[in-house]
Write a protein that holds these residues in place. Structure first.
Motif, mmCIF file in Angstrom:
data_model
loop_
_atom_site.group_PDB
_atom_site.id
_atom_site.type_symbol
_atom_site.label_atom_id
_atom_site.label_comp_id
_atom_site.label_asym_id
_atom_site.label_seq_id
_atom_site.Cartn_x
_atom_site.Cartn_y
_atom_site.Cartn_z
ATOM 1 N N GLU A 40 36.324 54.697 117.750
ATOM 2 C CA GLU A 40 35.439 55.835 117.651
ATOM 3 C C GLU A 40 36.020 57.014 118.423
ATOM 4 O O GLU A 40 36.845 56.846 119.324
ATOM 5 C CB GLU A 40 34.040 55.494 118.204
ATOM 6 N N TYR A 41 35.581 58.214 118.052
ATOM 7 C CA TYR A 41 36.061 59.425 118.692
ATOM 8 C C TYR A 41 35.220 59.742 119.925
ATOM 9 O O TYR A 41 34.027 59.463 119.970
ATOM 10 C CB TYR A 41 35.980 60.615 117.739
ATOM 11 N N TYR A 42 35.890 60.337 120.895
ATOM 12 C CA TYR A 42 35.160 60.970 121.996
ATOM 13 C C TYR A 42 35.019 62.443 121.634
ATOM 14 O O TYR A 42 35.912 63.041 121.015
ATOM 15 C CB TYR A 42 35.913 60.812 123.313
ATOM 16 N N LYS A 66 44.343 62.213 121.939
ATOM 17 C CA LYS A 66 44.930 63.210 121.044
ATOM 18 C C LYS A 66 43.797 63.921 120.312
ATOM 19 O O LYS A 66 42.868 63.300 119.816
ATOM 20 C CB LYS A 66 45.863 62.553 120.024
ATOM 21 N N LYS A 67 43.904 65.256 120.275
ATOM 22 C CA LYS A 67 42.919 66.022 119.539
ATOM 23 C C LYS A 67 42.989 65.677 118.051
ATOM 24 O O LYS A 67 44.083 65.572 117.482
ATOM 25 C CB LYS A 67 43.146 67.522 119.739
ATOM 26 N N SER A 68 41.809 65.530 117.439
ATOM 27 C CA SER A 68 41.784 65.053 116.063
ATOM 28 C C SER A 68 40.720 65.780 115.251
ATOM 29 O O SER A 68 39.783 65.188 114.744
ATOM 30 C CB SER A 68 41.535 63.537 116.031
ATOM 31 N N GLY A 69 40.849 67.091 115.153
ATOM 32 C CA GLY A 69 39.983 67.861 114.287
ATOM 33 C C GLY A 69 38.706 68.331 114.956
ATOM 34 O O GLY A 69 38.277 67.815 115.981
ATOM 35 N N LYS A 70 38.090 69.358 114.328
ATOM 36 C CA LYS A 70 36.856 69.939 114.833
ATOM 37 C C LYS A 70 35.801 69.950 113.740
ATOM 38 O O LYS A 70 36.107 69.825 112.553
ATOM 39 C CB LYS A 70 37.080 71.370 115.319
ATOM 40 N N SER A 71 34.572 70.150 114.159
ATOM 41 C CA SER A 71 33.467 70.311 113.227
ATOM 42 C C SER A 71 32.484 71.312 113.813
ATOM 43 O O SER A 71 32.451 71.534 115.026
ATOM 44 C CB SER A 71 32.765 68.973 112.965
ATOM 45 N N SER A 72 31.694 71.945 112.950
ATOM 46 C CA SER A 72 30.706 72.931 113.404
ATOM 47 C C SER A 72 29.359 72.639 112.762
ATOM 48 O O SER A 72 29.287 72.167 111.615
ATOM 49 C CB SER A 72 31.164 74.348 113.071
ATOM 50 N N THR A 73 28.300 72.926 113.500
ATOM 51 C CA THR A 73 26.934 72.722 113.025
ATOM 52 C C THR A 73 26.100 73.938 113.419
ATOM 53 O O THR A 73 26.180 74.407 114.558
ATOM 54 C CB THR A 73 26.318 71.453 113.646
ATOM 55 N N THR A 74 25.317 74.444 112.460
ATOM 56 C CA THR A 74 24.433 75.583 112.720
ATOM 57 C C THR A 74 22.991 75.136 112.517
ATOM 58 O O THR A 74 22.640 74.582 111.459
ATOM 59 C CB THR A 74 24.756 76.756 111.788
ATOM 60 N N THR A 75 22.161 75.362 113.527
ATOM 61 C CA THR A 75 20.744 74.968 113.480
ATOM 62 C C THR A 75 19.884 76.200 113.696
ATOM 63 O O THR A 75 20.104 76.966 114.651
ATOM 64 C CB THR A 75 20.442 73.920 114.557
ATOM 65 N N THR A 76 18.897 76.399 112.817
ATOM 66 C CA THR A 76 17.958 77.517 112.938
ATOM 67 C C THR A 76 16.568 76.967 113.220
ATOM 68 O O THR A 76 16.078 76.098 112.489
ATOM 69 C CB THR A 76 17.943 78.366 111.660
ATOM 70 N N ARG A 77 15.952 77.455 114.286
ATOM 71 C CA ARG A 77 14.621 77.003 114.671
ATOM 72 C C ARG A 77 13.659 78.194 114.628
ATOM 73 O O ARG A 77 14.020 79.320 115.003
ATOM 74 C CB ARG A 77 14.624 76.388 116.071
ATOM 75 N N THR A 78 12.421 77.929 114.190
ATOM 76 C CA THR A 78 11.368 78.958 114.163
ATOM 77 C C THR A 78 10.166 78.416 114.920
ATOM 78 O O THR A 78 9.582 77.398 114.527
ATOM 79 C CB THR A 78 10.981 79.317 112.729
ATOM 80 N N VAL A 79 9.834 79.076 116.016
ATOM 81 C CA VAL A 79 8.708 78.668 116.856
ATOM 82 C C VAL A 79 7.822 79.889 117.068
ATOM 83 O O VAL A 79 8.293 80.919 117.586
ATOM 84 C CB VAL A 79 9.188 78.089 118.200
ATOM 85 N N ASN A 80 6.534 79.753 116.682
ATOM 86 C CA ASN A 80 5.578 80.849 116.824
ATOM 87 C C ASN A 80 6.074 82.139 116.184
ATOM 88 O O ASN A 80 5.959 83.230 116.735
ATOM 89 C CB ASN A 80 5.245 81.106 118.293
ATOM 90 N N ILE A 89 30.070 73.780 118.163
ATOM 91 C CA ILE A 89 31.462 73.476 117.794
ATOM 92 C C ILE A 89 31.868 72.210 118.535
ATOM 93 O O ILE A 89 31.759 72.140 119.767
ATOM 94 C CB ILE A 89 32.413 74.626 118.139
ATOM 95 N N THR A 90 32.330 71.198 117.799
ATOM 96 C CA THR A 90 32.663 69.886 118.370
ATOM 97 C C THR A 90 34.142 69.592 118.167
ATOM 98 O O THR A 90 34.665 69.711 117.050
ATOM 99 C CB THR A 90 31.821 68.785 117.716
ATOM 100 N N GLN A 91 34.812 69.213 119.251
ATOM 101 C CA GLN A 91 36.215 68.785 119.203
ATOM 102 C C GLN A 91 36.262 67.270 119.347
ATOM 103 O O GLN A 91 35.682 66.701 120.273
ATOM 104 C CB GLN A 91 37.022 69.430 120.332
ATOM 105 N N ARG A 92 36.953 66.603 118.396
ATOM 106 C CA ARG A 92 37.074 65.147 118.443
ATOM 107 C C ARG A 92 38.382 64.753 119.136
ATOM 108 O O ARG A 92 39.409 65.409 118.980
ATOM 109 C CB ARG A 92 37.029 64.569 117.025
ATOM 110 N N TYR A 93 38.339 63.645 119.862
ATOM 111 C CA TYR A 93 39.501 63.109 120.572
ATOM 112 C C TYR A 93 39.663 61.639 120.199
ATOM 113 O O TYR A 93 38.686 60.874 120.234
ATOM 114 C CB TYR A 93 39.344 63.221 122.092
ATOM 115 N N ALA A 94 40.890 61.251 119.845
ATOM 116 C CA ALA A 94 41.195 59.861 119.537
ATOM 117 C C ALA A 94 41.966 59.247 120.704
ATOM 118 O O ALA A 94 42.960 59.814 121.177
ATOM 119 C CB ALA A 94 42.016 59.744 118.253
ATOM 120 N N ALA A 95 41.527 58.089 121.182
ATOM 121 C CA ALA A 95 42.175 57.425 122.315
ATOM 122 C C ALA A 95 43.420 56.679 121.852
ATOM 123 O O ALA A 95 43.436 56.083 120.773
ATOM 124 C CB ALA A 95 41.209 56.462 122.991
ATOM 125 N N PHE A 96 44.480 56.733 122.656
ATOM 126 C CA PHE A 96 45.710 56.023 122.333
ATOM 127 C C PHE A 96 45.581 54.518 122.616
ATOM 128 O O PHE A 96 46.164 53.700 121.913
ATOM 129 C CB PHE A 96 46.890 56.573 123.147
#
Length: 494
Positions: A40-42, A66-80, A89-96
């Protein structure tokens, strides 16, 4: 009345939006689980709220990952009635490998905002075995049919871990000399190279190279040689052909070695550990599809015989190499009693440090001062050479030709022809003027030594017998001290 209430609602929503827009942007760092299996990735993420992403600094490097790619997530919240957007923005790391690793404290900059993390201690555990998919329980009586629908992994089972295979590679480590045998004093270029097929660049990478290389070089160094090392530079690939096939060659270490005796040059087998990736049998989109491992490459041991030089009276003193002589003189007319400068330069390939040219013995016809020695080394294309210059100041006392060829000469051994050669001066300046019986050498006004030494010299005459008087007074003091010691000893016995 209805129109009035509708107007109040619009104003309320507008005020909420303005209030939401006036909030300053914020950012923080989120670390992933500190204990996770090797398959699994850290992850390290940063969250940005209240502003669109403009720029951010690089994610940190983690030793053992070792760096192993990135991913992005956008969340919109509406309160009152207030809407807020959060970008992750998430950076994944693979362990050797498995084990415990340290994520040092680090900081990042997001849209000019400085965010910091205190780091963590990461523990990579063995790969978890695939579990049997859980069977969903039947819905309770009277429950809605939608309540029986669980998560996707409950419906279809958890995804199976990827299976990896280790591809064959065409890579090898080699110690490569440019000669199979050499004479004593002859230069041999030795290089440590790592060869890699171009298509294998994606599955091999250097590992801990800066710490491995010094130990490897210590094993390759020879105790019975004069070594001229090449300048260390960045390890970059170069295209070469080996056995008719294209390869990428990495220069790890190079040196020119000059044997000092007939002891063979022995290079043991050395080892270089590399990172080698296994590839997934069934690549999945969005994943790295590689699993890092290690592989050790060994070079073959090499021995280079060293041959003695042919018999010669100066066999143990002559320099070995391919040389030629170039001469220079600072004038075209020569007068007795006036100094002129002569330069004897040896150029070529070989150990220039072994070339020495001393001043010839003094004579009544010629005064010789020097030499001033200058040496320039060149290291190009796996060869070491350059030039070595010997500059002399000459003052002729008698008119006539000056036989420089009898004064300046160097005996060398040429390994290409396996013969001894004598490099001689060829210029023969002709001196005119009357015979000079005394030394007429004068210091050059532009000589830095005399320019500083002469003003500081003491010009006060001293008698010749000064040191003789000092010796006599010193002897008298020593005798007086001995007499006093004897008197003291006699009194003490009484």
């Amino acid at each position: 009345m209805r129109f009035f209430l509708l107007l109040l609602g619009v104003l309320w929503v507008g005020c909420g939006l303005v209030a939401g827009q006036n909030q300053p942007p914020t950012a923080d760092i989120v670390l992933g689980k500190s204990v996770f299996p090797i398959n699994e990735y850290y992850t390290i993420s940063f969250r940005l709220r209240g502003a669109p992403l403009e720029r951010y600094s690089a994610f940190p490097e983690i030793e053992g990952f070792k760096k192993s790619g990135k991913s992005s997530t956008t969340t919109t919240r509406t309160v009152n009635g207030q809407s807020s957007t959060e970008l992750t923005i998430t950076q994944r790391y693979a362990a050797f490998a498995q084990g415990t690793f340290t994520l040092k404290p680090f900081s990042m900059t997001v849209n000019g905002l400085a965010v910091r993390s205190e780091g963590a201690t990461l523990r990579v555990t063995p790969q978890q075995a695939a579990t049997t998919p859980a069977v969903p329980e039947p819905p309770a009586p009277g429950a809605s049919p939608l309540q029986g629908i669980g998560l996707l992994d409950k419906l279809f089972g958890k995804p199976k871990p990827q299976e990896y295979v280790e591809p064959q590679d065409q890579a090898f480590l080699a110690v490569v000399p440019d000669k199979n045998s050499v004479f004593v004093g002859e230069g041999v270029h030795v290089g440590l190279y790592f060869y890699l097929a171009p298509q294998d660049q994606a599955v091999l990478n250097f590992y801990n190279f800066a710490q491995q290389l010094p130990s490897i070089i210590r094993q390759l160094r020879q105790r019975t040689v004069w070594e001229e090392s090449f300048n260390e530079q960045e390890v970059l690939p170069e295209n070469v052909t080996v056995g008719g096939k294209p390869f990428l060659r990495y220069r790890l270490w190079e040196a020119e070695l000059y044997p000092l005796n007939t002891q063979p040059l022995t290079f043991p087998a050395v080892a270089l550990q590399m990172v080698k990736y296994k590839v997934a049998k069934k690549p999945a989109p969005g994943l790295d599809n590689r699993l890092a491992g290690y592989k050790i490459y060994y070079s073959s041991a090499r021995t280079i015989p060293v041959k003695p030089l042919p018999a010669h009276p100066l066999r143990d003193q002559v320099p070995v190499g391919s040389y030629e002589v170039k001469e220079a003189i600072d004038r075209t007319t020569f007068q007795t009693g006036k100094a002129f400068t002569y330069t004897f330069t040896v150029e070529g390939e070989g150990n220039l440090a072994a070339i020495n040219l001393g001043a010839p013995p003094a004579s009544e016809a010629l005064e010789v001062y020097g030499p001033e020695v200058q040496q320039e080394l060149t290291r190009e294309g796996g060869r070491v050479g350059g030039r070595k210059s010997f500059q002399f100041r000459l003052v002729a006392r008698r008119p006539g030709p000056v036989a420089l060829d009898t004064l300046f000469q160097v005996v060398v051994f040429n390994p290409a022809t396996t013969r001894y050669d004598t490099l001689r001066a060829e210029l023969q300046p002709v001196v005119r003027g009357p015979v000079r019986t005394d030394s007429t050498f004068r210091a050059r006004l532009d000589d830095p030594f005399y320019r500083t030494a002469l003003p500081e010299a003491d010009a006060t005459p001293h008698p010749r017998d000064t040191y003789r008087d000092v010796r006599r007074y010193a002897n008298m003091v020593v005798v007086a001290l001995l007499m006093m010691a004897g008197i003291g000893w006699w009194r003490a016995r009484r």
